[in-house]
Enzyme design. Structure first.
Site, PDB file in Angstrom:
ATOM      1  N   ASP A  68       7.444  -5.335   9.786  1.00  0.00           N
ATOM      2  CA  ASP A  68       8.666  -4.947  10.500  1.00  0.00           C
ATOM      3  C   ASP A  68       8.842  -5.764  11.772  1.00  0.00           C
ATOM      4  OD1 ASP A  68       9.079  -3.090   8.567  1.00  0.00           O
ATOM      5  OD2 ASP A  68       8.629  -1.337   9.808  1.00  0.00           O
TER       6      ASP A  68
ATOM      7  N   THR B 121      -1.275   7.553  -0.091  1.00  0.00           N
ATOM      8  CA  THR B 121      -2.666   7.452  -0.562  1.00  0.00           C
ATOM      9  C   THR B 121      -3.391   6.289   0.106  1.00  0.00           C
ATOM     10  OG1 THR B 121      -2.092   5.953  -2.348  1.00  0.00           O
ATOM     11  CG2 THR B 121      -1.981   8.316  -2.832  1.00  0.00           C
TER      12      THR B 121
ATOM     13  N   ASP C 277       3.839  -2.019  12.800  1.00  0.00           N
ATOM     14  CA  ASP C 277       3.959  -2.566  11.449  1.00  0.00           C
ATOM     15  C   ASP C 277       4.248  -4.069  11.548  1.00  0.00           C
ATOM     16  OD1 ASP C 277       4.890  -1.441   8.371  1.00  0.00           O
ATOM     17  OD2 ASP C 277       5.393  -3.493   8.977  1.00  0.00           O
TER      18      ASP C 277
ATOM     19  N   ARG D  23       0.843  -1.191   0.000  1.00  0.00           N
ATOM     20  CA  ARG D  23       0.000   0.000   0.000  1.00  0.00           C
ATOM     21  C   ARG D  23       0.876   1.238   0.000  1.00  0.00           C
ATOM     22  NH1 ARG D  23      -2.747   1.214   5.885  1.00  0.00           N
ATOM     23  NH2 ARG D  23      -0.806   1.317   7.007  1.00  0.00           N
TER      24      ARG D  23
HETATM   25  N1  URA Z   1      -0.316  -2.632   8.496  1.00  0.00           N
HETATM   26  C1  URA Z   1       0.410  -2.895   9.611  1.00  0.00           C
HETATM   27  O1  URA Z   1       1.399  -3.619   9.566  1.00  0.00           O
HETATM   28  N2  URA Z   1       0.010  -2.319  10.765  1.00  0.00           N
HETATM   29  C2  URA Z   1      -1.072  -1.531  10.853  1.00  0.00           C
HETATM   30  O2  URA Z   1      -1.382  -1.062  11.948  1.00  0.00           O
HETATM   31  C3  URA Z   1      -1.812  -1.271   9.678  1.00  0.00           C
HETATM   32  C4  URA Z   1      -1.406  -1.839   8.512  1.00  0.00           C
END
Ligand code: URA
Length: 208
Positions: A202, A103, A199, A99
């Site tokens: 990550d 945007t 994330d 993503r």
């Molecule tokens: N993607 C992620 O890894 N964490 C989020 O909070 C939203 C999208």
């Protein structure tokens, strides 16, 4: 939403920012295994005759064509092992989606899937249902390839994302199912789930 004290416990440790990648990866696998139990409730089986050491009996086994498990790269990969432990005979197809952080639009950058998904039950793995853009794009991609029976497994979901998916497939010929470990509060201005876990990619694999 799966409601179980073990899921809540594991999610709590997962969310904690002090939890390291190794423990995080292990917990993701365990959580997927628990959620998969719910997600595969409608998996297709057929009756078979077998003979136990004591007597003949009728059982049931998974039907062909085999279900297809579709992890969405990169973070969905962390869910694959846990899913395959529950349903080891499934085929695996990969969908790489990213993503745009500005945007928040999802786009496909890689895919490795059977060309024809007609008659195949698909299980999409994506840990975070945030805006819903990635999941809607993934579902549409699978529907275009003939899938009519799609279930997504997400560890955490935001109400905004669930609403987006519901809107996109409301009254659709192909209803989709969502199994999630928890419904969180909201999305923040960066599209992150609050309280969430940060994330997921990550935390699984480190920052790249
Ligand atoms: N993607 C992620 O890894 N964490 C989020 O909070 C939203 C999208």
């Amino acid at each position: 939403m799966a409601n179980h004290p073990l899921i809540t416990h594991k999610l709590t440790v997962l969310r904690d920012k002090e939890t390291n990648s190794q423990v995080f990866r292990h917990l993701v696998e365990e959580l997927v295994t628990l959620l998969a139990y719910e997600a595969t409730r409608e998996v297709k089986i057929h009756p078979v005759e077998i003979v136990t050491p004591v007597a003949p009996t009728q059982g049931a086994m998974l039907s062909l064509p085999r279900p297809v498990v579709v992890p969405i790269l990169r973070a969905g990969l962390g869910m694959l092992e846990g899913m395959m432990r529950v349903i080891p005979s499934a085929d695996v197809g990969f969908l790489g989606m990213v993503r745009d952080e500005k945007t928040l639009q999802a786009s496909t950058y890689a895919n490795r899937l059977p060309d024809d998904l007609t008659g195949r039950q698909c299980y999409v793995l994506d840990p975070m249902l945030a805006t819903g853009g990635t999941l809607v794009a993934a579902f549409n991609y699978l529907i275009d390839k003939g899938a009519k029976d799609i279930t997504a497994i997400c560890l955490l979901s935001a109400p905004e994302g669930v609403a987006t998916v519901e809107r996109a497939f409301k009254g659709s010929e192909f209803p989709v199912t969502l199994v999630t470990g928890a419904m969180d509060e909201k999305l923040n201005e960066h599209g992150y789930i609050v309280p969430g876990l940060g994330d997921a990619g990550d935390r699984l694999y480190g920052v790249v």
